[in-house]
Scaffold this active site. Structure first.
Site, PDB file in Angstrom:
ATOM      1  N   GLU A 286     -57.244  -4.277 -18.827  1.00  0.00           N
ATOM      2  CA  GLU A 286     -57.143  -3.465 -20.044  1.00  0.00           C
ATOM      3  C   GLU A 286     -55.709  -3.181 -20.484  1.00  0.00           C
ATOM      4  O   GLU A 286     -55.383  -2.045 -20.833  1.00  0.00           O
ATOM      5  CB  GLU A 286     -57.902  -2.161 -19.812  1.00  0.00           C
ATOM      6  CG  GLU A 286     -57.312  -1.220 -18.726  1.00  0.00           C
ATOM      7  CD  GLU A 286     -57.801  -1.496 -17.312  1.00  0.00           C
ATOM      8  OE1 GLU A 286     -58.210  -2.637 -17.027  1.00  0.00           O
ATOM      9  OE2 GLU A 286     -57.768  -0.575 -16.481  1.00  0.00           O
TER      10      GLU A 286
ATOM     11  N   HIS B  40     -66.156  -3.471 -21.875  1.00  0.00           N
ATOM     12  CA  HIS B  40     -65.606  -2.744 -20.730  1.00  0.00           C
ATOM     13  C   HIS B  40     -64.096  -2.525 -20.900  1.00  0.00           C
ATOM     14  O   HIS B  40     -63.611  -1.395 -20.808  1.00  0.00           O
ATOM     15  CB  HIS B  40     -65.891  -3.526 -19.444  1.00  0.00           C
ATOM     16  CG  HIS B  40     -65.317  -2.900 -18.215  1.00  0.00           C
ATOM     17  ND1 HIS B  40     -66.047  -2.075 -17.394  1.00  0.00           N
ATOM     18  CD2 HIS B  40     -64.079  -2.953 -17.678  1.00  0.00           C
ATOM     19  CE1 HIS B  40     -65.282  -1.656 -16.409  1.00  0.00           C
ATOM     20  NE2 HIS B  40     -64.074  -2.179 -16.550  1.00  0.00           N
TER      21      HIS B  40
ATOM     22  N   HIS C 167     -61.754   1.048 -21.702  1.00  0.00           N
ATOM     23  CA  HIS C 167     -60.587   1.562 -20.971  1.00  0.00           C
ATOM     24  C   HIS C 167     -59.521   2.139 -21.916  1.00  0.00           C
ATOM     25  O   HIS C 167     -58.657   2.887 -21.475  1.00  0.00           O
ATOM     26  CB  HIS C 167     -59.928   0.457 -20.150  1.00  0.00           C
ATOM     27  CG  HIS C 167     -60.508   0.269 -18.778  1.00  0.00           C
ATOM     28  ND1 HIS C 167     -60.581   1.307 -17.860  1.00  0.00           N
ATOM     29  CD2 HIS C 167     -61.003  -0.828 -18.145  1.00  0.00           C
ATOM     30  CE1 HIS C 167     -61.110   0.832 -16.730  1.00  0.00           C
ATOM     31  NE2 HIS C 167     -61.380  -0.446 -16.868  1.00  0.00           N
TER      32      HIS C 167
ATOM     33  N   GLU D 200     -62.824   3.709 -13.595  1.00  0.00           N
ATOM     34  CA  GLU D 200     -63.827   2.656 -13.709  1.00  0.00           C
ATOM     35  C   GLU D 200     -65.251   3.169 -13.941  1.00  0.00           C
ATOM     36  O   GLU D 200     -66.001   2.571 -14.705  1.00  0.00           O
ATOM     37  CB  GLU D 200     -63.771   1.734 -12.490  1.00  0.00           C
ATOM     38  CG  GLU D 200     -62.444   0.985 -12.352  1.00  0.00           C
ATOM     39  CD  GLU D 200     -62.145   0.040 -13.525  1.00  0.00           C
ATOM     40  OE1 GLU D 200     -63.058  -0.290 -14.295  1.00  0.00           O
ATOM     41  OE2 GLU D 200     -60.964  -0.349 -13.666  1.00  0.00           O
TER      42      GLU D 200
ATOM     43  N   ASP E 133     -56.420  -1.930  -3.434  1.00  0.00           N
ATOM     44  CA  ASP E 133     -57.409  -2.972  -3.717  1.00  0.00           C
ATOM     45  C   ASP E 133     -58.710  -2.745  -2.957  1.00  0.00           C
ATOM     46  O   ASP E 133     -59.778  -3.155  -3.415  1.00  0.00           O
ATOM     47  CB  ASP E 133     -56.805  -4.302  -3.256  1.00  0.00           C
ATOM     48  CG  ASP E 133     -56.901  -5.338  -4.332  1.00  0.00           C
ATOM     49  OD1 ASP E 133     -56.697  -4.966  -5.502  1.00  0.00           O
ATOM     50  OD2 ASP E 133     -57.203  -6.497  -3.994  1.00  0.00           O
TER      51      ASP E 133
ATOM     52  N   TYR F  93     -67.015   1.744  -9.626  1.00  0.00           N
ATOM     53  CA  TYR F  93     -67.600   1.283 -10.881  1.00  0.00           C
ATOM     54  C   TYR F  93     -69.018   1.824 -11.070  1.00  0.00           C
ATOM     55  O   TYR F  93     -69.317   2.500 -12.050  1.00  0.00           O
ATOM     56  CB  TYR F  93     -67.660  -0.250 -10.913  1.00  0.00           C
ATOM     57  CG  TYR F  93     -66.332  -0.923 -11.128  1.00  0.00           C
ATOM     58  CD1 TYR F  93     -65.422  -1.055 -10.080  1.00  0.00           C
ATOM     59  CD2 TYR F  93     -65.966  -1.438 -12.362  1.00  0.00           C
ATOM     60  CE1 TYR F  93     -64.202  -1.694 -10.259  1.00  0.00           C
ATOM     61  CE2 TYR F  93     -64.744  -2.077 -12.553  1.00  0.00           C
ATOM     62  CZ  TYR F  93     -63.872  -2.200 -11.502  1.00  0.00           C
ATOM     63  OH  TYR F  93     -62.665  -2.816 -11.689  1.00  0.00           O
TER      64      TYR F  93
HETATM   65  N1  BES Z   1     -58.918  -2.668 -14.479  1.00  0.00           N
HETATM   66  C1  BES Z   1     -59.928  -3.529 -13.993  1.00  0.00           C
HETATM   67  C2  BES Z   1     -59.371  -4.628 -13.158  1.00  0.00           C
HETATM   68  C3  BES Z   1     -58.611  -4.168 -11.926  1.00  0.00           C
HETATM   69  C4  BES Z   1     -59.018  -3.077 -11.188  1.00  0.00           C
HETATM   70  C5  BES Z   1     -57.487  -4.852 -11.541  1.00  0.00           C
HETATM   71  C6  BES Z   1     -58.287  -2.678 -10.065  1.00  0.00           C
HETATM   72  C7  BES Z   1     -56.764  -4.461 -10.429  1.00  0.00           C
HETATM   73  C8  BES Z   1     -57.165  -3.365  -9.687  1.00  0.00           C
HETATM   74  C9  BES Z   1     -60.742  -4.139 -15.130  1.00  0.00           C
HETATM   75  O1  BES Z   1     -61.008  -3.235 -16.150  1.00  0.00           O
HETATM   76  C10 BES Z   1     -62.082  -4.495 -14.603  1.00  0.00           C
HETATM   77  O2  BES Z   1     -62.774  -3.638 -14.176  1.00  0.00           O
HETATM   78  N2  BES Z   1     -62.420  -5.784 -14.662  1.00  0.00           N
HETATM   79  C11 BES Z   1     -63.714  -6.263 -14.251  1.00  0.00           C
HETATM   80  C12 BES Z   1     -64.578  -6.336 -15.478  1.00  0.00           C
HETATM   81  C13 BES Z   1     -66.006  -6.005 -15.281  1.00  0.00           C
HETATM   82  C14 BES Z   1     -66.291  -4.752 -14.541  1.00  0.00           C
HETATM   83  C15 BES Z   1     -66.727  -6.024 -16.605  1.00  0.00           C
HETATM   84  C16 BES Z   1     -63.527  -7.628 -13.640  1.00  0.00           C
HETATM   85  O3  BES Z   1     -62.416  -8.168 -13.677  1.00  0.00           O
HETATM   86  O4  BES Z   1     -64.454  -8.172 -13.101  1.00  0.00           O
HETATM   87 ZN    ZN Z   2     -62.395  -1.729 -15.529  1.00  0.00          ZN
END
Ligand code: BES
Ligand code: ZN
Length: 797
Positions: free
Chosen positions: A465, A489, A493, A512, A570, A578
């Site tokens: 995002e 999604h 954000h 999330e 991580d 989520y």
């Molecule tokens: N911000 C996250 C990706 C992220 C989280 C990167 C934590 C590094 C550390 C992004 O918004 C996300 O949640 N992406 C998901 C999308 C899905 C839930 C629709 C993905 O990449 O799978």
């Molecule tokens: Zn996200």
């Protein structure tokens, strides 16, 4: 005794000082501007505008000011935000009192014989101005509510007592002045009353900006309570030849009284030199710790400084992925704590700053950032950027490559490699509509433009995002718009995460969980409940499975509030933040009802815009604003969700008739009652296909896969979610005709959510050697985020 005229000039600063003392205690306006700042307005503006023209200007300003909250929420430019923030419910009143008082004084200077009737008239004008301003505020709220689609009771509650209090105060003052003519004292009283009577400020000290003490973040060495950054001017030269950035970061730093140094986070950066306010200084880089990196300590004295850091990144910088070949591409992924591998920064989500940048790249590629972006190439390869809204470091982003821009709506568009531009424009044709739906739910979009960038398939996430420019995997280009929920999604954000940000990575669910909730609400608004409930049903299935898997070894990781001290943030990126987060919010929605919950969320975003939030403050806010009776609090029982493991009994059940029908079909198919060719595969949405493939029982005969593939050519499917689910089952049943497709998928796609479960499945089904063979070939193309997860699983380097 001091004569009338001089008494005025003395009483204003005295009143102001008093207000300044009041301000820092706990008074903030709706947008987090401390009263201290507004109080300066009380002296400054009348000094500048102590005339009749000034009075007219101020009256206009008051009317505009009444629109404060909505203008703030809508506005993106500095001026709009200034008007919105300072003109809200608060500043207008001390300002009005100030201007009226000065005008009265000016009148008495010009006409010493002017009867007090004049003063009285001016004070009556204050009352009128207050009423006018309140009316404008009321219109503003009505307008705000009409664009957001519901009635926001909280705003009215704040407005009405404010009007009452101020009117009574003004009326009383008129009466007293008339009787005693004690102008000096009364004027002081007026300022104090008007300046401090706002019920909004008194009730909501949740908007901490300047005096806010940040919670400590164990993933950062920075000590922002002592010295904090406020602005970054970044310049960099991008070298595809050496895979490095040669850069200078110029930080504006505010150091508190007593501060001796400012501390930045750095990881694998080669720092060439540091200077403070133009003078070179002796800096130190501490010992590096795994994934956290090192503190960069720079001596500073209290006050504001400009800190220049010249440095070069490492070719292995964990945030950056360099794609070589005839189409070179570079992109960054800063979340969670990787920004420090390409910019020395206070890499904590509780620290926000604005930025500008100048990036020099080879001539035939375009550079983009999480900022105001170019849409065409610059022959000299020199691009400038500006991000006027304050963001945390994990939202710093850079991409450089052969991409072109295509507008999709008035403030939406897509950047993609030329060969994907057409397909991207088709896939995201609904983008503007998604933004409008999101605004309809939780208030105006605060970042100006919303564009997408299609990255190379090596991008380790589905989406990221980055403000104004969401980074996307091209694996969502399904050709049938079936995967736009990912865009919903990332768009969501723009409120949850980018506007109100988790204070530390232990509070990640605030980013999330809220975003998943908001994502499904957007999907429901645009595509209907049938579809959104299918998404929810799949989510519940995944969540239950993941919690089962985690409950044995690491039950504490199934709490929403995490304790990631000493661990990589991580580790918190799983279905808990989520999806358990989502179901908590859905549960609260069910307890209080949707209209009340929506009003609560809209307010939450407006009141905490551009600040960070930790779990404890959120829980307290939730209980004062929404769950404010013992019954509601008991029914919601949020503590059981946040501070305890597993999935509480109260987790909402999901009713999706279409998913239930698929479950029945699975039973018939697995038992042989229904043949593969009799399945309604073609009529199914991707969600139904996905459910079907992921719930096929392990006990089913392996020949079923071949039948499915023959009937529907699933190995050749275009939707990557379905393909992923299929490949996973193919591995489990060692269905070898799918393996060439599997190998190609693993070579091309770097999205962690897909590749990690596929390698896991290979290992678990006894095909470790095959997994290692694939991995050795594919690894150079993966981002560090993916290799960081996979290396230990596959016993690599
Ligand atoms: N911000 C996250 C990706 C992220 C989280 C990167 C934590 C590094 C550390 C992004 O918004 C996300 O949640 N992406 C998901 C999308 C899905 C839930 C629709 C993905 O990449 O799978
Ligand atoms: Zn996200």
């Amino acid at each position: 005794m001091i004569s009338g005229r001089w008494a005025w000039w003395i009483s204003w600063p005295v009143a102001t000082v008093f207000l300044c003392l009041l301000g820092p205690i706990r008074l903030y306006d709706a947008t987090g501007i401390p009263l201290t700042l507004q109080s300066f307005g009380v002296v400054l503006v009348p000094l500048l505008f102590g005339s009749r023209i000034g009075l007219a200007a101020v009256c206009t300003y008051l009317a505009l000011g009444g629109m404060g909250l909505p203008v703030f929420a809508l506005g993106t430019s500095g001026w709009e935000r200034f008007f919105g923030a300072t003109g809200g419910f608060l500043m207008a009143f001390p300002l009005a009192a100030g201007c009226v008082g000065l005008a009265a004084e000016a009148l008495l200077v010009v006409r010493p014989d002017a009867p007090y009737r004049m003063t009285r008239m001016l004070l009556a004008a204050t009352l009128l101005a207050a009423a006018g301003q309140t009316l404008a505020a009321a219109l503003g709220i009505l307008w705000f509510n009409s664009i957001s689609g519901t009635s926001d009771a909280t705003a009215w509650i704040h407005l009405l007592p404010g009007l009452g209090l101020k009117s009574v105060a003004a009326g009383a003052c008129v009466a007293v002045v008339d009787r005693f003519s004690a102008r000096t004292g009364i004027a002081t009283g007026l300022v104090l009353l008007f300046g401090s009577s706002s019920p909004l400020s008194a009730q909501t000290p949740q908007n901490p900006t300047m005096e806010f003490k940040r919670v400590s973040d164990h993933h950062s060495f920075a000590r922002p309570n002592e010295a904090v950054v406020t602005h970054l001017s970044w310049s960099a030269e991008v070298s595809f030849a050496t895979h490095t950035l040669a850069a200078t970061a110029v930080w504006t730093v505010d150091a508190a009284p007593g501060a001796q140094e400012v501390v930045f986070d750095v990881r694998e950066l080669a720092i060439a030199s540091v200077s403070v306010d133009g003078a070179p200084v002796a800096f130190s880089v501490g010992e590096a710790a795994p994934f956290i990196g090192s503190p960069l300590r720079i001596p500073v004295s209290p006050g504001r400084h400009s800190v220049h850091i010249r440095y070069t990144t490492s070719p292995d910088a964990a945030a950056l992925l360099w794609v070589d070949g005839d189409r070179p591409f570079l992109f960054s992924q800063s979340q969670a704590i990787l920004a420090r591998t390409w910019i020395p920064c206070q890499d904590s989500p509780g620290v926000r700053f604005t930025y500008d940048a100048e990036v020099v790249v080879p001539p035939h590629v375009l550079a983009l950032m999480s900022a105001e972006n170019p849409t065409v190439r610059n022959p000299a390869g020199r691009y400038t950027f500006r991000m006027e809204q304050a963001i945390p470091s994990y939202l710093l982003a850079l991409a450089v490559g052969d991409v072109e821009f295509r507008p999709l709506g008035p403030r939406t568009g897509v950047y993609a490699p030329p060969e994907l531009l057409e397909a991207s424009a088709y896939e995201f044709a609904d983008l503007e509509q998604l933004v409008e739906a999101a605004e309809g739910l939780y208030g105006p979009y605060a970042w100006g433009r919303y564009d997408l960038l299609m990255l190379p398939a090596a991008f380790p996430f589905g989406g990221m995002e980055n403000p104004r420019l969401t980074f996307c995997t091209p694996t969502i280009l399904a050709g049938d718009r079936s995967l736009v929920s990912l865009v919903a999604h990332e768009l969501a954000h723009s409120w949850s995460g980018n506007l109100v940000t988790n204070a530390t990575w232990d509070d990640f669910w605030l980013n999330e969980g809220f975003t998943v909730y908001f994502e499904y609400r957007i999907m429901e608004a645009v595509y209907g409940q049938d579809l959104s409930e299918m998404l929810v049903a799949l989510t519940r299935q995944g969540l239950v499975e993941e919690i089962e898997g985690m409950s044995v070894d690491r039950p504490a990781d199934t709490h929403l509030k995490l304790h990631l001290t000493g661990r990589d943030p991580d580790d918190g990126m799983n279905a808990i933040a989520y999806d358990k987060g989502y179901f908590l919010l859905r549960h609260i929605e069910q307890v209080v009802g949707r209209p009340a919950f929506d009003a609560f969320l809209r307010n939450y975003f407006v009141r905490h815009a551009f600040t960070s939030m930790d779990t404890e403050r959120f829980v307290a806010y939730l209980h004062t604003e929404l769950l404010n009776t013992p019954e509601l609090a008991a029914q919601a029982d949020v503590a059981a969700w946040i501070y305890a493991p597993g999935l509480p009994e109260s987790c909402p059940r999901v009713m999706s008739p279409r998913i239930t029908a698929v479950d029945q079909t699975v039973v018939s198919f697995a038992s042989g009652q229904l043949s593969a060719s009799q399945l309604p595969w073609d009529a199914w949405t991707y969600q139904e296909r996905y459910r079907f493939l992921t719930t096929l029982p392990e006990s089913m005969p392996a020949s079923h896969l071949e039948e499915l593939d023959t009937a529907w050519n699933i190995t050749g499917v275009g939707n990557n979610e379905v393909l992923f689910a299929w490949l996973k089952r193919a591995i489990a049943f060692t269905y070898s005709p799918a393996y060439p497709r599997l190998e190609r998928f693993l070579m091309e796609v770097g999205r962690r959510k897909f590749i990690v479960p596929l390698y896991d499945e290979l290992v678990e089904s006894g095909q470790l050697e095959l997994a290692r063979t694939f991995y050795l070939k594919a690894r150079p193309g993966y981002h560090s985020v993916a290799t960081g997860t996979l290396d230990p699983k596959l016993n690599m380097p």
